[in-house]
Design a protein around this motif. Structure first.
Motif, PDB file in Angstrom:
ATOM      1  N   THR A  88      31.717   9.770 -21.736  1.00  0.00           N
ATOM      2  CA  THR A  88      32.741  10.128 -22.706  1.00  0.00           C
ATOM      3  C   THR A  88      33.053  11.608 -22.477  1.00  0.00           C
ATOM      4  N   SER A  89      34.296  11.901 -22.285  1.00  0.00           N
ATOM      5  CA  SER A  89      34.666  13.273 -21.965  1.00  0.00           C
ATOM      6  C   SER A  89      35.518  13.844 -23.088  1.00  0.00           C
ATOM      7  N   LYS A  90      35.412  15.147 -23.216  1.00  0.00           N
ATOM      8  CA  LYS A  90      36.204  15.853 -24.217  1.00  0.00           C
ATOM      9  C   LYS A  90      37.605  16.090 -23.673  1.00  0.00           C
ATOM     10  N   SER A 145      38.018  17.072 -17.322  1.00  0.00           N
ATOM     11  CA  SER A 145      37.581  16.757 -18.687  1.00  0.00           C
ATOM     12  C   SER A 145      36.078  16.517 -18.736  1.00  0.00           C
ATOM     13  N   VAL A 146      35.544  15.859 -17.716  1.00  0.00           N
ATOM     14  CA  VAL A 146      34.089  15.656 -17.638  1.00  0.00           C
ATOM     15  C   VAL A 146      33.388  16.991 -17.467  1.00  0.00           C
ATOM     16  N   GLU A 147      33.974  17.857 -16.658  1.00  0.00           N
ATOM     17  CA  GLU A 147      33.406  19.198 -16.479  1.00  0.00           C
ATOM     18  C   GLU A 147      33.427  19.965 -17.794  1.00  0.00           C
ATOM     19  N   LEU A 148      34.513  19.816 -18.552  1.00  0.00           N
ATOM     20  CA  LEU A 148      34.625  20.456 -19.865  1.00  0.00           C
ATOM     21  C   LEU A 148      33.533  19.937 -20.796  1.00  0.00           C
ATOM     22  N   THR A 149      33.271  18.643 -20.742  1.00  0.00           N
ATOM     23  CA  THR A 149      32.245  18.043 -21.584  1.00  0.00           C
ATOM     24  C   THR A 149      30.855  18.556 -21.194  1.00  0.00           C
ATOM     25  N   ASN A 150      30.595  18.616 -19.896  1.00  0.00           N
ATOM     26  CA  ASN A 150      29.259  19.013 -19.421  1.00  0.00           C
ATOM     27  C   ASN A 150      28.984  20.498 -19.609  1.00  0.00           C
ATOM     28  N   SER A 151      29.945  21.339 -19.258  1.00  0.00           N
ATOM     29  CA  SER A 151      29.694  22.784 -19.298  1.00  0.00           C
ATOM     30  C   SER A 151      30.171  23.443 -20.590  1.00  0.00           C
ATOM     31  N   GLY A 152      30.914  22.726 -21.395  1.00  0.00           N
ATOM     32  CA  GLY A 152      31.429  23.315 -22.626  1.00  0.00           C
ATOM     33  C   GLY A 152      32.768  23.969 -22.383  1.00  0.00           C
ATOM     34  N   PRO A 153      33.500  24.249 -23.448  1.00  0.00           N
ATOM     35  CA  PRO A 153      34.832  24.827 -23.280  1.00  0.00           C
ATOM     36  C   PRO A 153      34.748  26.284 -22.796  1.00  0.00           C
ATOM     37  N   ASN A 154      35.517  26.549 -21.771  1.00  0.00           N
ATOM     38  CA  ASN A 154      35.699  27.930 -21.329  1.00  0.00           C
ATOM     39  C   ASN A 154      37.148  28.078 -20.885  1.00  0.00           C
TER      40      ASN A 154
END
Length: 194
Positions: A88-90, A145-154
């Motif tokens: 599930t991605s953000k 989006s998966v990267e955003l989910t894993n590393s958090g919003p930047n």
């Protein structure tokens, strides 16, 4: 005409102590049997059993569905041919309401432009090439989006998502222009042939 309560109670107990006429119970049971035969009791008993079974099955099914664990869906990546659990991605909307507005704006315009495209035999190849580019950008958007989910919003990932949406919208505008150009050249060609 006042009466003594003691005398009334004595008379009442005397009346209660009187017995029913002989054979009254037998006549009553006989009438009862003619009105409501015992066979009818048996015909309703199978309905009770059936209703009980239906209720038990319904409760069992409801309990099963309530306690059932969700099934894990396997996603297979065609390019790497590896299997992974569904992630599930953000999205931008999960970060802030303002970014959700931006994301909704771009997605609505992309879908609007895509809905305006009508495929004909003449433009089928052109549209297919643009659709494949859109698919590639969409896959990239999901990866980010998966990267955003894993590393958090930047800032970098948010900008990358917005840029991806811009690219997709610009791609749709270029497709629209190409189709208009193609339609114009087709109409000019038809006029000159006439």
């Amino acid at each position: 005409m006042p009466q003594d309560i003691k005398e009334l109670l004595k008379m009442e107990t005397k009346q209660v102590a009187d017995k029913m006429p002989e054979g009254h119970e037998a006549r009553f049971l006989e009438k009862l049997e003619t009105e409501l035969p015992r066979n009818q009791k048996l015909s309703w008993s199978w309905m009770r059993v059936a209703a009980s079974i239906v209720v038990i099955l319904g409760l069992g099914f409801g309990t099963y569905k309530y306690f059932e664990k969700p099934v894990a869906i396997q996603v297979v990546d065609i390019e790497t041919e590896t299997s992974s659990e569904e992630i599930t991605s953000k999205t931008l909307g999960d970060i802030s309401p303002d970014l959700k507005k931006v994301e909704d704006y771009y997605l609505a315009n992309i879908n609007l432009e895509l809905s305006k495209v009508s495929m004909t035999p003449e433009n089928k190849e052109l549209i297919n090439s643009y659709i494949s580019q859109l698919d590639a950008l969409n896959k990239e958007y999901k990866r980010i989006s998966v990267e955003l989910t894993n590393s958090g919003p930047n800032e970098l990932t948010v900008n990358a998502l917005i840029t991806n949406l811009k690219f997709r919208l610009n791609l749709m505008y270029r497709l629209k222009e190409q189709l208009q150009t193609l339609q114009t050249t087709d109409s000019i060609t038809k006029r000159t042939n006439i």
